[in-house]
Design a protein around this motif. Structure first.
Motif, PDB file in Angstrom:
ATOM      1  N   VAL A  37       0.831  -1.203   0.000  1.00  0.00           N
ATOM      2  CA  VAL A  37       0.000   0.000   0.000  1.00  0.00           C
ATOM      3  C   VAL A  37       0.865   1.252   0.000  1.00  0.00           C
ATOM      4  O   VAL A  37       2.056   1.218   0.356  1.00  0.00           O
ATOM      5  N   PHE A  38       0.248   2.354  -0.394  1.00  0.00           N
ATOM      6  CA  PHE A  38       0.822   3.678  -0.194  1.00  0.00           C
ATOM      7  C   PHE A  38       0.063   4.303   0.964  1.00  0.00           C
ATOM      8  O   PHE A  38      -1.158   4.160   1.061  1.00  0.00           O
ATOM      9  N   ILE A  39       0.780   5.014   1.824  1.00  0.00           N
ATOM     10  CA  ILE A  39       0.156   5.517   3.041  1.00  0.00           C
ATOM     11  C   ILE A  39       0.240   7.032   3.122  1.00  0.00           C
ATOM     12  O   ILE A  39       1.223   7.645   2.695  1.00  0.00           O
ATOM     13  N   SER A  40      -0.795   7.627   3.678  1.00  0.00           N
ATOM     14  CA  SER A  40      -0.780   9.037   4.041  1.00  0.00           C
ATOM     15  C   SER A  40      -1.476   9.153   5.400  1.00  0.00           C
ATOM     16  O   SER A  40      -2.137   8.213   5.852  1.00  0.00           O
ATOM     17  N   ALA A  41      -1.322  10.304   6.050  1.00  0.00           N
ATOM     18  CA  ALA A  41      -1.906  10.463   7.380  1.00  0.00           C
ATOM     19  C   ALA A  41      -2.174  11.931   7.670  1.00  0.00           C
ATOM     20  O   ALA A  41      -1.505  12.822   7.136  1.00  0.00           O
ATOM     21  N   HIS A  42      -3.162  12.149   8.518  1.00  0.00           N
ATOM     22  CA  HIS A  42      -3.472  13.490   9.011  1.00  0.00           C
ATOM     23  C   HIS A  42      -2.952  13.590  10.443  1.00  0.00           C
ATOM     24  O   HIS A  42      -3.431  12.870  11.322  1.00  0.00           O
ATOM     25  N   ILE A  43      -1.985  14.465  10.646  1.00  0.00           N
ATOM     26  CA  ILE A  43      -1.380  14.628  11.968  1.00  0.00           C
ATOM     27  C   ILE A  43      -1.419  16.106  12.329  1.00  0.00           C
ATOM     28  O   ILE A  43      -0.821  16.938  11.643  1.00  0.00           O
ATOM     29  N   ASP A  44      -2.139  16.426  13.398  1.00  0.00           N
ATOM     30  CA  ASP A  44      -2.245  17.823  13.859  1.00  0.00           C
ATOM     31  C   ASP A  44      -2.625  18.778  12.725  1.00  0.00           C
ATOM     32  O   ASP A  44      -1.986  19.809  12.498  1.00  0.00           O
ATOM     33  N   HIS A  45      -3.679  18.440  12.005  1.00  0.00           N
ATOM     34  CA  HIS A  45      -4.239  19.266  10.921  1.00  0.00           C
ATOM     35  C   HIS A  45      -3.359  19.314   9.664  1.00  0.00           C
ATOM     36  O   HIS A  45      -3.689  20.019   8.708  1.00  0.00           O
ATOM     37  N   GLU A  46      -2.253  18.584   9.650  1.00  0.00           N
ATOM     38  CA  GLU A  46      -1.352  18.582   8.493  1.00  0.00           C
ATOM     39  C   GLU A  46      -1.491  17.266   7.732  1.00  0.00           C
ATOM     40  O   GLU A  46      -1.751  16.211   8.323  1.00  0.00           O
ATOM     41  N   TYR A  47      -1.296  17.353   6.420  1.00  0.00           N
ATOM     42  CA  TYR A  47      -1.406  16.169   5.570  1.00  0.00           C
ATOM     43  C   TYR A  47      -0.010  15.656   5.233  1.00  0.00           C
ATOM     44  O   TYR A  47       0.789  16.351   4.592  1.00  0.00           O
TER      45      TYR A  47
END
Length: 269
Positions: A102-112
């Motif tokens: 998979v390719f992963i992304s995440a939302h951390i403290d309002h940042e992408y």
């Protein structure tokens, strides 16, 4: 009478090229002038709201982001509601999913955040200015294990039905999170956060009745929002689960379906 309109972004307000049309924009202003509170309600982070919408910030005061992990008051720059995936659960998810293709992304403290500079580049090619605030990690799985920040959402992009089926099976072991799937990605967020819960908090904050709320959406992550609305409108391009929950159906996102819904179903209330 409708007093609040919650609108999903991708696949709903935005067309297939992630653009906000002049027709939809004009309809939003007509609704605003009629006294309706416009609430962008999105799976995106706060930092990656559609730039065209940000250029018309007079349209809205409240925004629901990261699939309900945050309800933000732009006037006073404060959160009215927030939720995140607990740190221990982030760790367990990482160990369960990191070996999947998979390719992963995440939302951390309002940042992408995305995994690698190439993924950030691809995002900018697809989303243009909307993705300019994206941050790239050298190893996002590792970053998630070590971050002290609030993880609002994890997204996995995959190819093929077999990978999707494996991820669905894995997530069944994590009842504390909700996985909203499309054909090629899943948005994972805490059960304590959803567009529906954030919308209900806003309803209470504004002292509104459920019958005074309308919403427009297209995806599985909009189902819980539909359950909190007196009038639920599905896009013609909407997924089967969302169509089953809708009171009305409008045109597709490439046919200015939001404008049609506002004129036909909302301003006529």
């Amino acid at each position: 009478m409708i007093k609040l309109l919650a609108i999903d972004m991708d696949g709903t307000l935005l067309n297939s090229f992630s653009k906000l049309s002049k027709v939809n924009l004009s309809a939003l202003y007509r609704a605003k002038e009629a006294g309706i509170e416009i609430v962008p309600t999105t799976g995106r982070t706060l930092s990656c709201l559609p730039h065209t919408l940000q250029e018309h910030s007079d349209l809205f005061r409240y925004v629901i982001t990261s699939n309900g992990a945050s309800l933000y008051d732009t006037k006073y720059k404060r959160e009215l509601f927030s939720s995140s995936i607990p740190r221990y659960l982030v760790h367990e998810l990482v160990f369960a999913l990191k070996n999947e293709p998979v390719f992963i992304s995440a939302h951390i403290d309002h940042e992408y955040w995305v995994d690698g500079a190439l993924m950030r580049l691809n995002g900018r090619l697809v989303f243009g200015k909307d993705a300019f605030q994206t941050k790239a990690s050298k190893d996002l799985f590792e970053q998630l294990l070590n971050t002290n920040g609030r993880v609002e959402e994890i997204q996995l992009y995959f190819l093929g039905k077999k990978t999707k089926a494996r991820i669905q099976t894995i997530l069944q072991s994590f009842p504390e999170v909700y996985g909203a799937f499309t054909s090629n990605y899943v948005e994972i967020f805490s059960r304590s956060s959803s567009k529906g819960k954030a919308l209900d908090r806003l309803r209470e904050h504004l002292n509104l009745d459920q019958s005074e709320i309308a919403c427009i959406g297209d995806g599985e992550n909009d189902v819980l929002m539909f359950e909190q609305a007196g009038l639920a409108i599905c896009m013609k391009n909407g997924e089967e689960k969302i169509q089953e929950k809708a009171d009305k159906t409008t045109l597709s996102n490439n046919q200015n379906g939001v404008a049609y819904a506002i004129d036909q179903y909302i301003l006529t209330e």
